[in-house]
Structure formats: structure tokens, C-alpha cells
Design a protein around this motif. Structure first.
Motif, PDB file in Angstrom:
ATOM      1  N   TYR A  42      -7.536  -2.699  -5.713  1.00  0.00           N
ATOM      2  CA  TYR A  42      -7.756  -1.678  -4.677  1.00  0.00           C
ATOM      3  C   TYR A  42      -7.894  -0.263  -5.216  1.00  0.00           C
ATOM      4  CZ  TYR A  42      -6.622  -5.419  -1.442  1.00  0.00           C
ATOM      5  OH  TYR A  42      -6.633  -6.602  -0.730  1.00  0.00           O
ATOM      6  N   TYR A  43      -7.394   0.006  -6.410  1.00  0.00           N
ATOM      7  CA  TYR A  43      -7.503   1.357  -6.968  1.00  0.00           C
ATOM      8  C   TYR A  43      -8.651   1.425  -7.964  1.00  0.00           C
ATOM      9  CZ  TYR A  43      -3.497   3.066  -4.452  1.00  0.00           C
ATOM     10  OH  TYR A  43      -2.676   3.481  -3.440  1.00  0.00           O
ATOM     11  N   ALA A  44      -9.747   0.824  -7.585  1.00  0.00           N
ATOM     12  CA  ALA A  44     -10.961   0.828  -8.392  1.00  0.00           C
ATOM     13  C   ALA A  44     -11.906   1.912  -7.860  1.00  0.00           C
ATOM     14  CB  ALA A  44     -11.633  -0.541  -8.322  1.00  0.00           C
ATOM     15  N   PRO A  45     -12.749   2.466  -8.721  1.00  0.00           N
ATOM     16  CA  PRO A  45     -13.659   3.530  -8.257  1.00  0.00           C
ATOM     17  C   PRO A  45     -14.584   3.081  -7.135  1.00  0.00           C
ATOM     18  CG  PRO A  45     -14.248   2.763 -10.461  1.00  0.00           C
ATOM     19  CD  PRO A  45     -12.912   2.184 -10.151  1.00  0.00           C
ATOM     20  N   ASN A  46     -14.996   1.809  -7.158  1.00  0.00           N
ATOM     21  CA  ASN A  46     -15.892   1.333  -6.114  1.00  0.00           C
ATOM     22  C   ASN A  46     -15.158   1.032  -4.803  1.00  0.00           C
ATOM     23  OD1 ASN A  46     -14.905  -0.719  -8.019  1.00  0.00           O
ATOM     24  ND2 ASN A  46     -15.823  -2.207  -6.632  1.00  0.00           N
ATOM     25  N   ASN A  47     -13.846   1.330  -4.765  1.00  0.00           N
ATOM     26  CA  ASN A  47     -13.087   1.179  -3.523  1.00  0.00           C
ATOM     27  C   ASN A  47     -12.502   2.534  -3.085  1.00  0.00           C
ATOM     28  OD1 ASN A  47     -12.199  -0.804  -1.559  1.00  0.00           O
ATOM     29  ND2 ASN A  47     -10.103  -0.405  -2.238  1.00  0.00           N
ATOM     30  N   ALA A  48     -13.122   3.626  -3.596  1.00  0.00           N
ATOM     31  CA  ALA A  48     -12.548   4.958  -3.354  1.00  0.00           C
ATOM     32  C   ALA A  48     -13.627   5.967  -2.973  1.00  0.00           C
ATOM     33  CB  ALA A  48     -11.809   5.441  -4.610  1.00  0.00           C
TER      34      ALA A  48
ATOM     35  N   ASP B 197      -6.765   9.726 -14.268  1.00  0.00           N
ATOM     36  CA  ASP B 197      -5.795   9.027 -15.111  1.00  0.00           C
ATOM     37  C   ASP B 197      -4.997   8.016 -14.307  1.00  0.00           C
ATOM     38  OD1 ASP B 197      -4.438   8.640 -17.638  1.00  0.00           O
ATOM     39  OD2 ASP B 197      -2.719   9.690 -16.754  1.00  0.00           O
ATOM     40  N   ARG B 198      -4.577   8.399 -13.089  1.00  0.00           N
ATOM     41  CA  ARG B 198      -3.780   7.435 -12.320  1.00  0.00           C
ATOM     42  C   ARG B 198      -4.657   6.394 -11.631  1.00  0.00           C
ATOM     43  NH1 ARG B 198      -0.949  11.022  -7.484  1.00  0.00           N
ATOM     44  NH2 ARG B 198      -2.813  11.738  -6.406  1.00  0.00           N
ATOM     45  N   MET B 199      -5.932   6.704 -11.407  1.00  0.00           N
ATOM     46  CA  MET B 199      -6.813   5.656 -10.894  1.00  0.00           C
ATOM     47  C   MET B 199      -7.062   4.600 -11.966  1.00  0.00           C
ATOM     48  SD  MET B 199     -10.847   5.746  -9.730  1.00  0.00           S
ATOM     49  CE  MET B 199     -10.666   6.617  -8.178  1.00  0.00           C
ATOM     50  N   GLY B 200      -7.352   5.027 -13.179  1.00  0.00           N
ATOM     51  CA  GLY B 200      -7.731   4.078 -14.218  1.00  0.00           C
ATOM     52  C   GLY B 200      -6.588   3.510 -15.022  1.00  0.00           C
TER      53      GLY B 200
ATOM     54  N   GLN C 126       0.473  -5.122 -10.382  1.00  0.00           N
ATOM     55  CA  GLN C 126      -0.639  -4.928 -11.294  1.00  0.00           C
ATOM     56  C   GLN C 126      -1.956  -5.424 -10.690  1.00  0.00           C
ATOM     57  OE1 GLN C 126       1.142  -7.099 -14.534  1.00  0.00           O
ATOM     58  NE2 GLN C 126       1.903  -5.228 -15.549  1.00  0.00           N
ATOM     59  N   ALA C 127      -1.900  -6.555 -10.019  1.00  0.00           N
ATOM     60  CA  ALA C 127      -3.110  -7.097  -9.390  1.00  0.00           C
ATOM     61  C   ALA C 127      -3.569  -6.208  -8.237  1.00  0.00           C
ATOM     62  CB  ALA C 127      -2.833  -8.517  -8.885  1.00  0.00           C
ATOM     63  N   PHE C 128      -2.604  -5.683  -7.495  1.00  0.00           N
ATOM     64  CA  PHE C 128      -2.923  -4.811  -6.360  1.00  0.00           C
ATOM     65  C   PHE C 128      -3.641  -3.556  -6.853  1.00  0.00           C
ATOM     66  CE2 PHE C 128      -2.041  -1.821  -2.926  1.00  0.00           C
ATOM     67  CZ  PHE C 128      -2.143  -2.609  -1.791  1.00  0.00           C
ATOM     68  N   HIS C 129      -3.122  -2.943  -7.908  1.00  0.00           N
ATOM     69  CA  HIS C 129      -3.741  -1.718  -8.426  1.00  0.00           C
ATOM     70  C   HIS C 129      -5.144  -2.006  -8.966  1.00  0.00           C
ATOM     71  CE1 HIS C 129      -4.515   1.514 -11.425  1.00  0.00           C
ATOM     72  NE2 HIS C 129      -4.024   2.263 -10.459  1.00  0.00           N
ATOM     73  N   LYS C 130      -5.305  -3.090  -9.682  1.00  0.00           N
ATOM     74  CA  LYS C 130      -6.615  -3.412 -10.244  1.00  0.00           C
ATOM     75  C   LYS C 130      -7.656  -3.633  -9.154  1.00  0.00           C
ATOM     76  CE  LYS C 130      -8.991  -6.613 -13.360  1.00  0.00           C
ATOM     77  NZ  LYS C 130      -8.853  -7.795 -14.248  1.00  0.00           N
TER      78      LYS C 130
ATOM     79  N   ALA D 242       0.842  -1.204   0.000  1.00  0.00           N
ATOM     80  CA  ALA D 242       0.000   0.000   0.000  1.00  0.00           C
ATOM     81  C   ALA D 242       0.877   1.253   0.000  1.00  0.00           C
ATOM     82  CB  ALA D 242      -0.928  -0.012   1.205  1.00  0.00           C
ATOM     83  N   HIS D 243       1.896   1.253   0.836  1.00  0.00           N
ATOM     84  CA  HIS D 243       2.788   2.416   0.902  1.00  0.00           C
ATOM     85  C   HIS D 243       3.608   2.544  -0.378  1.00  0.00           C
ATOM     86  CE1 HIS D 243       6.723   4.260   2.279  1.00  0.00           C
ATOM     87  NE2 HIS D 243       5.865   5.233   2.364  1.00  0.00           N
ATOM     88  N   LEU D 244       4.012   1.416  -0.946  1.00  0.00           N
ATOM     89  CA  LEU D 244       4.743   1.460  -2.214  1.00  0.00           C
ATOM     90  C   LEU D 244       3.905   2.147  -3.291  1.00  0.00           C
ATOM     91  CD1 LEU D 244       7.153   0.558  -4.019  1.00  0.00           C
ATOM     92  CD2 LEU D 244       5.945  -1.606  -4.363  1.00  0.00           C
ATOM     93  N   PHE D 245       2.610   1.853  -3.299  1.00  0.00           N
ATOM     94  CA  PHE D 245       1.741   2.477  -4.301  1.00  0.00           C
ATOM     95  C   PHE D 245       1.559   3.965  -4.063  1.00  0.00           C
ATOM     96  CE2 PHE D 245      -0.087   0.200  -7.774  1.00  0.00           C
ATOM     97  CZ  PHE D 245       0.358  -1.092  -7.561  1.00  0.00           C
ATOM     98  N   GLU D 246       1.641   4.371  -2.811  1.00  0.00           N
ATOM     99  CA  GLU D 246       1.578   5.823  -2.545  1.00  0.00           C
ATOM    100  C   GLU D 246       2.664   6.533  -3.364  1.00  0.00           C
ATOM    101  OE1 GLU D 246       2.272   7.027   1.573  1.00  0.00           O
ATOM    102  OE2 GLU D 246       3.231   8.814   0.729  1.00  0.00           O
TER     103      GLU D 246
END
Length: 451
Positions: free
Chosen positions: A204-210, A129-132, A198-202, A70-74
């Protein structure tokens, strides 16, 4: 943790506060068809806007052999997407007179921007852009992995306080993912693969998780329209699975010694507490102020002023989705041992479990909590942060308006009860800092026992 120093553009705005301390903020909400939750608070006191995007992913969502993701993705989230390339996020935000940052907790990751109102369309375009379409590439992963590993060395491995807190959580928790620090373990950071990222972003960084929060000089209808325009075509994803954080009951004190180069010994006590939505949380908030809320607070008097045992002391509980720790930290004065510090802490807690605090003490603690809450809402950025935190951690942004009443309802008997229930030796983990010299030799123990 903050990626860079936040520079607030937001202006101070008056809150509609009643004599009881209760207040509200006008907030309108909408949920896009893809699940993105949008909150808009209009404040026209200055022509600025603050945007926060909260993702419901923190270190509690990680697996044991992939901590730190999670922190790496920050960090990775600032390195471009499909429409905007590397470096453009910062350049466009700052070029429009704004500032940007991000931070990661055990429960969530937040990305914040403060900017003139005219920049709102480009800011939401960048966030979408960075979410999608974040560039989850080998280059982005390796670059930020190295930065995060260096951050771990700086904040944990080579930092006395960071090491003490990491050891506290590792020994206080057995099953909960709160065990590890959001920065992750060095060995796990090395193991993260591109496929993992790639799996982590798909997931957790989805609109329905934000949750998107806009605060400042923006009308709700305009905010919702821009959110739909920029985020509306990002597809929802399968929701993440539930997190299991149930801990087995702790049936005895746990004690750890940390040996680090340092000048003075220190003591860190972590008592198993409650989650933020627990009815006892408000009383534990008040207890924190009763113990260390200024020179007249119980532990400040006993440790700092009366007996001059410590250079300072702090006590509080972190608000979180799962049960957290009530933590007390004290650093001994030169020539003083932590054994005596611990004894005094136990005496103060025993007295508070035995006898009610005075009405004057109770009211002072409540006033301090209300003052801190209002102070945190002075800027549009502060309000966006608090609204988003309540929506994500407490399940409803309107909880923000109930804190004053919850604290006001706490009685002296409630304080006695939570001390007797939660702050008992069998529920605590003790971390003792034993200072060593730079060459590894143990420093001379202080007279009176302890390190």
C-alpha cells in the motif's frame, strides 16, 4: 485522526469565485513512470508550501482479523527510514520552521507538512525515504502498537461517543469494511505480526498507490522535478486487489442500547445512504443543512428551540468511496427522554417527505454549504487537502470545482425524494445511550418514556 495538533503556516489566498459560486484553482498534474501521481497548485500569496501525500489505503483495505493496520502505519511512518533515523522526521521539519501530521480514514491515509518554501527539497526527501524505506522493525511495530492500543482505550472503549459510533457502524453494516473503526479492534491489534506489517507497507505504500499534492509558493516544473528526483527511483508494486463492500439490503430497523457512565441520554440514528459519487449525495448534503444548519433549521427548531428536548443536534453524511451512513445525533436535556426525541425526529422527517421545503430554506442551506467549502480553501494546506481528497475519493481533483453547481441544482422535490427514499425506519440503525452511574447502576428514567 490527527496525530498531533496541526499548526498551519499557510496563508489566506483569494479564490477566483464567480457570482454563481463556481470557482477553479490552477492545478498542473504529472504522473511519474513508477505511477506516483503529482498535483501542483501555485499560490504565491505567502512564501510557504503545504505538501500532502495521500495513500489509497484506509481501514476499508483491511481484513477482519487484522483491523487497525492502516492507522497503525500512520504512527509507524514517523519513526525513520533508511536515510533518516528515528525522530529525524519531526526534528528536520520543525527545525526548518514547519509542522507535520497525519490522519487515517476508512478510505485513505494522508501525511501533511506545512513549511517555508526553502524546505521543500528536504521535506520531499523525508517523504520519499519513508515511502521507499520505512523502518518496519520489531521495535517500531511494538512501540506504535502500544500507543495505538492506548488510543483505542481513550477514543473508543472509555469514550461514550466513540462507543456509540462504533456500535452504530458494527450493526448498520454486515459485509462492508466500513463496519469497523479505523483504530481497529484490540484483539486484532495484538495479532499483527512483523511479516503482516512488512507486506502491508510494500503493497500500500507504493508510489503507484499514492498521490503527492503540493500547494503554495512552488512552480509546477520545480515541483515535478523535485518529485522525480526524490521519488523516481522507488519501484512500483503490484496494485492492491479490489475491495468488496456490497451490502445486503437492510429490511428492518436495528436497535442497540449502549450503557455507559454518563449524565444524559443520547440518540444516534444511522440511515443507509450513498457513496460520494452518487447523484443523490448533493441532495443529502443540502438535507443535512436543512435539518441542522443553524437555529432556523428544522431539527434545531423542533428539538432545541421549540420543545427544548435536546442540548443540540447534528445531521450529515460522510463522503466516501463506498456507500456511507446519513447520521443524526441528539443529546437529551436533563429530565427529557430519548423516546420523545426520536418521535420528534420522525415527525420532522415525515413532514419533509410530505411537503416541499420553502425556497428560502433551500437557498440558506446551499449558501451554508458553499460558505463551508470556501472556508476550507482559505489556506494552502486546506487546498492541498481538498484537492487530494477529491483525487483519491472522487477519482478526479476537478470534482472540487463542481460541488457548487451540484448543490445549486438540488430542488425541493429532490429533498422530498431523498428523505422518502433513504431516511426511512427500515433503513436505519438506532443506538440509544442509557446513562449509568459510575458504580454501574442505571440512572432514573426520564418522565415521558425512554432512557
Amino acid at each position: 485522526m490527527l496525530r498531533r495538533l496541526l499548526v498551519l503556516l499557510a496563508a489566506v489566498a483569494a479564490l477566483p469565485i464567480a457570482s454563481s459560486g463556481a470557482f477553479t484553482l490552477p492545478v498542473e498534474t504529472a504522473t511519474l513512470p513508477n505511477g506516483l501521481r503529482v498535483l501542483v497548485h501555485t499560490d504565491r500569496s505567502a512564501p510557504v508550501v503545504s505538501s500532502y501525500v495521500f495513500y489509497r489505503v484506509g481501514s476499508r483495505n483491511e481484513k477482519l482479523d487484522r483491523t487497525g493496520m492502516a492507522h497503525l502505519f500512520e504512527h509507524m511512518m514517523f519513526n525513520g527510514g533508511q536515510k533518516f533515523g528515528p525522530g529525524q522526521f519531526d526534528d528536520l521539519i520543525e527545525g526548518n520552521g514547519g509542522s507535520t501530521n497525519g490522519y487515517t480514514t476508512r478510505d485513505f491515509t494522508a501525511y501533511l507538512n506545512n513549511f517555508p518554501r526553502e524546505a521543500l527539497p528536504i521535506v520531499l526527501d523525508l517523504e520519499a525515504d519513508r515511502m521507499g524505506h520505512l523502518a518496519v522493525t520489531p521495535q517500531n511495530l511494538e512501540q506504535e502498537r502500544g500507543i495505538v492500543m492506548e488510543e483505542r482505550r481513550l477514543r473508543i472503549d472509555n469514550d461514550v461517543g466513540g462507543t456509540m459510533y462504533e456500535q452504530l457502524y458494527l450493526h448498520a453494516f454486515e459485509r462492508s469494511p466500513y463496519r469497523w473503526n479505523p483504530v481497529g479492534f484490540m484483539a486484532d491489534l495484538r495479532l499483527i505480526t512483523l511479516a503482516d506489517a512488512q507486506a502491508f507497507h510494500k503493497t500500500y505504500y507504493a508510489p503507484n498507490n499514492a498521490v503527492l499534492v503540493l500547494s503554495g509558493d512552488v512552480e509546477p516544473a520545480d515541483g515535478f522535478a523535485l518529485a522525480k528526483k526524490h521519488f523516481g527511483r522507488i519501484p512500483r508494486q503490484t496494485p492492491p486487489g479490489p475491495v468488496s463492500a456490497e451490502e445486503p439490503p437492510q429490511d428492518g430497523e436495528r436497535r442497540i442500547t449502549v450503557r455507559k457512565p454518563a449524565e444524559l441520554p443520547a440518540l444516534l440514528l444511522g440511515y443507509h445512504g450513498v457513496r460520494a459519487l452518487d447523484p443523490d449525495r448533493a441532495a443529502l448534503d443540502v438535507l443535512g443543512k436543512l435539518l441542522t444548519g443553524g437555529d432556523s433549521a428544522r431539527l434545531d427548531r423542533a428539538l432545541v428551540r421549540q420543545h427544548e428536548l435536546t442540548t443540540g443536534v447534528s445531521a450529515d453524511i460522510t463522503w466516501a468511496i463506498d456507500p456511507e451512513l446519513f447520521v443524526i445525533y441528539a443529546q437529551a436535556r436533563p429530565g427529557k427522554g430519548v423516546a420523545l426525541v426520536e418521535q420528534r425526529i420522525d415527525e420532522v422527517l415525515a413532514a419533509m417527505a410530505r411537503e416541499p421545503v420553502t425556497p428560502e430554506e433551500l437557498q440558506t442551506a446551499k449558501r451554508q454549504l458553499r460558505a463551508e467549502l470556501v472556508k476550507g480553501l482559505k489556506t494552502v494546506g486546506g487546498k492541498a487537502n481538498q484537492l487530494g481528497f477529491c483525487e483519491v475519493v472522487l477519482g478526479d481533483y476537478r470534482r472540487l470545482f463542481q460541488f457548487g453547481a451540484e448543490w445549486e441544482a438540488v430542488t425541493a422535490a429532490d429533498v422530498q425524494r431523498v428523505v422518502a427514499t433513504h431516511l426511512v425506519p427500515t433503513r436505519r440503525t438506532v443506538v440509544v445511550l442509557e446513562p449509568i452511574a459510575a458504580d454501574g447502576r442505571r440512572r432514573a428514567p426520564a418522565p415521558g418514556g425512554g432512557s
